[in-house]
Design an enzyme around this catalytic site. Structure first.
Site, short mmCIF file in Angstrom:
data_model
loop_
_atom_site.label_atom_id
_atom_site.label_comp_id
_atom_site.label_asym_id
_atom_site.label_seq_id
_atom_site.Cartn_x
_atom_site.Cartn_y
_atom_site.Cartn_z
CE LYS B 101 -3.59 -2.51 2.42
NZ LYS B 101 -4.07 -2.58 3.88
CD GLN B 145 -3.06 -4.31 6.89
OE1 GLN B 145 -2.93 -3.69 6.23
NE2 GLN B 145 -3.82 -5.74 6.44
CG ASP B 168 -8.95 -0.42 5.70
OD1 ASP B 168 -8.56 -0.82 4.60
OD2 ASP B 168 -8.24 -0.98 6.62
#
Lengths: 347, 347
Positions: B101, B145, B168
């Protein structure tokens, strides 16, 4: 002819029965005495119509539980639960729904109040009113009857109600929690369908459920409840769920319905679900409330999304309209209000 | 034998072809020269395998759009978008994902930073860190994460990230908005599946979609996107959606897959979707990322939820693993970060 309609059997399962029918066709009737009553044929011949699940009866059960919960709360020194309703405009159906809710509240030993506003009310005034009620500790549950006039943003109003007082379960945080399988205020109609299934003992785990209609207050939350994991914080039904709606072609709807162990009709289309669609022995739950003019009497009457009389002969369970999901929905608003009262901080 | 695998035809549609096969059976091959090449038979015989949809290629398209958006933003005097990632512990896969990412961000002209914390980090420290980043105006997008160590409540962490920086799409308000068809941060994998379908020109309106897997970050949001109304604020796919999962019996899964125009496999079960399940010409999107040991080389390799080689011969479209949904997911995180930067207040 009479024999043909009375005998709804699964021709594919009991193929040899066809021969018997062919034998009897000329007579147009079947003499049950000539059949061995212990044979599987006979049990099929004697097959009863679906069990009609009385929402009124189930609602009575829930009412008793709610009454007992209220009694306990009050005995513990808490305030009596209170339901506040904001009702805008003069829509006849809305007034009836609100009256039914406040009447139920009073019967169950809850206090309630209805605040009427004209359809010219401004969004600002609505938001101020809601804010006042949110801060009022004597109010356990608060609902704003929908629909609202066009100049008011319904979503803004739903999101203004404090999530813990939101007995309709329409606040975005309650929607989020529902879809993440967290404990929350479940929209009353979806909760009603869930309770009907649970209390009737209809199995959902690994079963096929067809939900017809995808409204955010009914179809979508029902699909969420039924497809999700039974071991999560807010237990789900662990069913395979099919979400059908107005874009589903009718032949495809029929095909999917024929695979469904449970059909939940929430499309708002009178008699959309017909007997030829439904699998023998399926549970059919009718959420539709459609007002139709009777062709004979000219009077308005309520009909569901299911062709009740015909489907009853084929289904295993069926809910009527009226007297099915309707009374259960009101019972679930009552249950949500008591839940809100239980969750309220004591002071 | 070679002829048998090369010829995947619809036997029910072109019944007379069966006779031709029977004629050729003894030879075990079909000489195409003996068939009239203009006949429908011949077109079937020459049928190609599925179009393999390259996620890498589509991601490149999105990267270009994101780069152009960033250039415009910066030209208008805005700060360059910045992605912050919080990474807890030493999980190898998590480190790889985060590296991918931040590398993509840097290639596209975004700045980024990764904050590492040991797996012993406390929930309080995490919440403080997130709060600091929420208030930091130089950070456009923030992601934590997953998975997190067991002593940390993942839901509390997801809900701590400011919804407008939540690239997200895991905050409860973003979940609520997604399920109410409002504009929001869509979880990147679900957004990736949506973009693959859209950019490949696969029709969804009125089609049957089977979503296998009901995870809250992938299966559930995909079902939400695809079943909802194309005319809502956040347009949906208007498809009939079937939500299947581990409680769906395998024979039932096969039956439902055979009806599906689009199959989305997101169950995390290697090779769950086999060629016998899939309808001829269906679009098959493989979201599975399973690490398996190669029986020959002994090395770990990535396989999807779909038996790619076999299904490719029957499907109309198929995404590979790796190189399908994976690169598109990263592209969608980039797109979400630019959206967050665009929505941030200018000052």
């Amino acid at each position: 002819m009479a024999a043909t309609t009375a005998l709804t059997v699964n021709y594919t399962r009991i193929q040899t029965l066809t021969l018997y029918f062919q034998h009897c066709r000329s007579k147009r009737w079947i003499n049950l005495k000539t059949v061995n009553r212990r044979s599987p044929f006979c049990r099929s011949l004697q097959r009863h119509a679906a069990t009609v699940v009385s929402g009124t009866e189930l609602a009575r059960q829930i009412h008793k539980e709610v009454q007992s919960d209220i009694a306990k709360l009050v005995a513990q020194g808490n305030r009596r639960p209170h339901l506040s309703v904001i009702l805008v405009g003069n829509d006849h159906a809305s007034h009836t729904y609100v009256r039914n809710k406040t009447r139920a509240a009073s019967l169950l030993g809850m206090s309630s109040s209805t605040i009427f506003r004209p359809s010219s009310v401004s969004q600002e005034e609505m938001l101020e009113l809601i804010d006042k009620f949110n801060r009022d500790r004597s109010i356990s549950g608060l609902l704003v009857q929908l629909p609202l006039p066009e100049h008011i943003n319904e979503r803004a109003i739903c999101n203004a109600v404090a999530p813990e007082k939101d007995v309709d379960g329409f606040h975005i945080v309650n929607t989020g929690k529902l879809c993440l399988d967290q404990r929350c205020m479940v929209p009353a109609t979806a909760a009603a369908v869930w309770e009907i299934i649970r209390r009737t003992g209809i199995e959902t785990v690994g079963k096929n459920v067809l939900v017809v209609g995808r409204s955010k207050n009914v179809g979508m939350p029902i699909a969420m409840l039924l497809h999700s994991d039974r071991n999560h914080e807010r237990p789900g039904g662990d069913a395979t769920v099919i979400m059908a709606h107005r874009c589903t072609p009718l032949p495809r709807l029929k095909e999917l319905a024929s695979l469904a162990d449970i059909v939940i009709a929430a499309a708002g289309v009178p008699h959309l679900i017909t007997a030829d669609m439904v699998k023998e022995g399926a549970a059919v739950i009718d959420v539709g409330i459609n007002r139709m003019q009777d062709p004979v009497t000219g009077k308005l009457r309520l009909v569901g999304d299911v062709d009740f009389e015909a489907v009853k002969e084929k289904a295993g369970f069926i809910t009527p309209v009226p007297g099915g999901v309707g009374p259960m929905t009101i019972a679930m608003v009552m249950k949500n209000t008591v839940t809100a009262a239980k969750n309220a901080p004591t002071y």
